[in-house]
Motif scaffolding. Sequence first.
Motif, short mmCIF file in Angstrom:
data_model
loop_
_atom_site.label_atom_id
_atom_site.label_comp_id
_atom_site.label_asym_id
_atom_site.label_seq_id
_atom_site.Cartn_x
_atom_site.Cartn_y
_atom_site.Cartn_z
N MET A 151 0.84 -1.17 0.00
CA MET A 151 0.00 0.00 0.00
C MET A 151 0.89 1.25 0.00
O MET A 151 1.79 1.36 0.82
CB MET A 151 -0.90 0.00 1.24
CG MET A 151 -1.73 1.22 1.38
SD MET A 151 -2.76 1.26 2.88
CE MET A 151 -3.38 -0.37 2.98
N LYS A 152 0.62 2.14 -0.93
CA LYS A 152 1.38 3.38 -1.03
C LYS A 152 0.61 4.49 -0.31
O LYS A 152 -0.61 4.60 -0.43
CB LYS A 152 1.59 3.75 -2.49
CG LYS A 152 2.39 5.00 -2.69
CD LYS A 152 2.61 5.31 -4.15
CE LYS A 152 3.35 6.61 -4.30
NZ LYS A 152 3.53 6.99 -5.70
N ILE A 153 1.33 5.31 0.45
CA ILE A 153 0.72 6.43 1.17
C ILE A 153 1.33 7.72 0.67
O ILE A 153 2.55 7.88 0.66
CB ILE A 153 0.92 6.29 2.69
CG1 ILE A 153 0.32 4.97 3.18
CG2 ILE A 153 0.30 7.49 3.42
CD1 ILE A 153 0.64 4.65 4.63
N VAL A 154 0.48 8.66 0.25
CA VAL A 154 0.91 9.96 -0.24
C VAL A 154 0.41 10.99 0.76
O VAL A 154 -0.75 10.99 1.14
CB VAL A 154 0.33 10.25 -1.64
CG1 VAL A 154 0.77 11.61 -2.14
CG2 VAL A 154 0.75 9.16 -2.63
N TYR A 155 1.32 11.89 1.19
CA TYR A 155 0.98 12.89 2.19
C TYR A 155 0.84 14.28 1.57
O TYR A 155 1.61 14.65 0.69
CB TYR A 155 2.07 12.96 3.27
CG TYR A 155 2.21 11.68 4.05
CD1 TYR A 155 1.45 11.46 5.18
CD2 TYR A 155 3.11 10.69 3.65
CE1 TYR A 155 1.56 10.27 5.90
CE2 TYR A 155 3.23 9.51 4.36
CZ TYR A 155 2.45 9.31 5.49
OH TYR A 155 2.56 8.14 6.19
N ASP A 156 -0.13 15.04 2.08
CA ASP A 156 -0.28 16.44 1.72
C ASP A 156 1.03 17.16 2.11
O ASP A 156 1.61 16.85 3.16
CB ASP A 156 -1.46 17.02 2.52
CG ASP A 156 -1.78 18.44 2.13
OD1 ASP A 156 -1.03 19.34 2.56
OD2 ASP A 156 -2.76 18.65 1.42
N PRO A 157 1.50 18.10 1.31
CA PRO A 157 2.76 18.78 1.63
C PRO A 157 2.75 19.55 2.96
O PRO A 157 3.81 19.84 3.51
CB PRO A 157 2.95 19.76 0.46
CG PRO A 157 2.03 19.31 -0.60
CD PRO A 157 0.95 18.50 0.03
N ASP A 158 1.57 19.86 3.48
CA ASP A 158 1.47 20.59 4.75
C ASP A 158 1.66 19.71 5.98
O ASP A 158 1.73 20.21 7.09
CB ASP A 158 0.11 21.30 4.86
CG ASP A 158 -0.04 22.41 3.84
OD1 ASP A 158 0.98 22.97 3.39
OD2 ASP A 158 -1.20 22.72 3.46
#
Length: 70
Positions: free
Chosen positions: A1-8
């Motif tokens: 599972m890949k997790i992408v985070y908001d830049p904030d």
Amino acid sequence: MKIVYDPDIPATLQPSIQKIIKESVTNPCPCGCNEIYVSVLDDKLDIKCYDCGTSFFELEVEVGEETVVH
């Protein structure tokens, strides 16, 4: 599972958030996507499908103290 985070979202919080996600989200989204997007929503984090936007759950965070409450 890949997790992408908001830049904030601070990098120091990401390991704690990742641990909670991996414990809570055990299957891909019903749309078939296996990617999670963590976005900032007021004082909460919205954990949702990267593809269709379906929300899995929300986390309350206190960024100043770098704690994550599920």
